[in-house]
Design an enzyme around this catalytic site. Structure first.
Site, PDB file in Angstrom:
ATOM      1  N   GLN A  98       0.827  -1.210   0.000  1.00  0.00           N
ATOM      2  CA  GLN A  98       0.000   0.000   0.000  1.00  0.00           C
ATOM      3  C   GLN A  98       0.854   1.250   0.000  1.00  0.00           C
ATOM      4  O   GLN A  98       1.723   1.437   0.845  1.00  0.00           O
ATOM      5  CB  GLN A  98      -0.915   0.027   1.224  1.00  0.00           C
ATOM      6  CG  GLN A  98      -1.781   1.287   1.283  1.00  0.00           C
ATOM      7  CD  GLN A  98      -2.688   1.337   2.495  1.00  0.00           C
ATOM      8  OE1 GLN A  98      -2.950   0.323   3.120  1.00  0.00           O
ATOM      9  NE2 GLN A  98      -3.165   2.527   2.823  1.00  0.00           N
ATOM     10  N   CYS A 104      -6.443   1.557   2.990  1.00  0.00           N
ATOM     11  CA  CYS A 104      -6.248   0.214   3.554  1.00  0.00           C
ATOM     12  C   CYS A 104      -7.489  -0.662   3.417  1.00  0.00           C
ATOM     13  O   CYS A 104      -7.378  -1.889   3.300  1.00  0.00           O
ATOM     14  CB  CYS A 104      -5.786   0.281   4.999  1.00  0.00           C
ATOM     15  SG  CYS A 104      -6.902   1.139   6.125  1.00  0.00           S
ATOM     16  N   ASP A 191      -1.680  -7.610   4.559  1.00  0.00           N
ATOM     17  CA  ASP A 191      -1.679  -6.235   5.043  1.00  0.00           C
ATOM     18  C   ASP A 191      -0.769  -5.417   4.142  1.00  0.00           C
ATOM     19  O   ASP A 191       0.432  -5.700   4.035  1.00  0.00           O
ATOM     20  CB  ASP A 191      -1.172  -6.217   6.494  1.00  0.00           C
ATOM     21  CG  ASP A 191      -1.158  -4.836   7.117  1.00  0.00           C
ATOM     22  OD1 ASP A 191      -1.278  -3.839   6.395  1.00  0.00           O
ATOM     23  OD2 ASP A 191      -1.024  -4.749   8.356  1.00  0.00           O
TER      24      ASP A 191
END
Length: 236
Positions: A98, A104, A191
């Site tokens: 990211q 997110c 993540d």
């Protein structure tokens, strides 16, 4: 001769997504995701609450307070441990880094779909991204997302579609979205703020195994209360 500093890259910022099943279901179903699957709220991580989640489940989106002192310390230790000891990464697990601020939620969704491709039954921006990302480097995937105007558009629509007033793209948000899913029979935490997927071991029951990891995250910061989650379940 005077040195010229390298140009500073302008930060791309998006409206944060609201953790709202209605918003997320509209987002996925209008963009090529199998309509027999839908997001549902998870009301707790005890056995009774977990038993209320419609089955089967393909992935869980978890939202928790991040950038706390405890969280930052754990992230650093976790990364150092994996770099030293290594970990198994299955051939089908796909990870994106990211770089878009406040994106997110969308990163968690892209991770979910990239690692559950069977859900992409129709044409749309998500299928295009996942297919194009095959074989790409980390940097190439970053550019793929940053330069995708169609993705930015569908994200903006979803970001304005919640029950609360949408915050500004540059707003400081104190929670973070991650995806947990079973890929190659292992439970992965995906993540975009981490340099690689986190393998949490063999997965025998996605809901129970994910709840175990989530409880560990919550126990690390017992004074924090802002935890939420959704499950993507098949309907009927």
């Amino acid at each position: 001769m005077e040195d010229k500093a390298a140009p500073v890259k302008e930060r791309i910022s998006w409206i944060p997504l609201e953790l709202n099943p209605d918003v997320w279901n509209k987002l996925i179903h209008e963009n090529g995701v199998d309509k027999t699957w839908a997001f549902n709220d998870i009301y707790g991580f005890d056995p009774e609450s977990l038993g209320l989640i419609p089955q089967p489940v393909s992935a869980i989106i978890f939202v928790y307070p991040t950038m706390t002192e405890t969280d930052l310390k754990f992230r650093k230790q976790e990364e150092q441990r994996i770099l030293k000891e290594g970990q198994f990464l299955g051939p089908n697990v796909m990870h994106f880094k990211q770089t878009i601020y406040n994106a997110c939620g969308m990163m968690a969704l892209i991770h979910l779909l990239a690692n559950n491709r069977a859900l992409l039954t129709g044409p749309g921006v998500f299928r295009e991204i996942v297919e194009q990302a095959d074989g790409m480097t980390v940097d190439q995937r970053i550019k793929l997302l940053e330069n995708n105007k169609r993705l930015a558009y569908v994200h903006e629509i979803a970001g304005k579609d919640g029950q609360t007033n949408a915050p500004a793209p540059e707003a400081e948000v104190d929670v973070h979205y991650v995806c947990f899913t079973d890929t190659d029979d292992h439970l992965y935490e995906l993540d975009g703020d981490k340099p690689f997927p986190i393998n949490h071991g063999l997965c025998t029951d996605l809901v129970k195994d994910t709840a175990r990891v989530i409880r560990q995250i919550m126990e690390r910061d017992p004074n924090e209360k802002n935890f939420s989650a959704m499950a993507l379940s098949r309907l009927g």
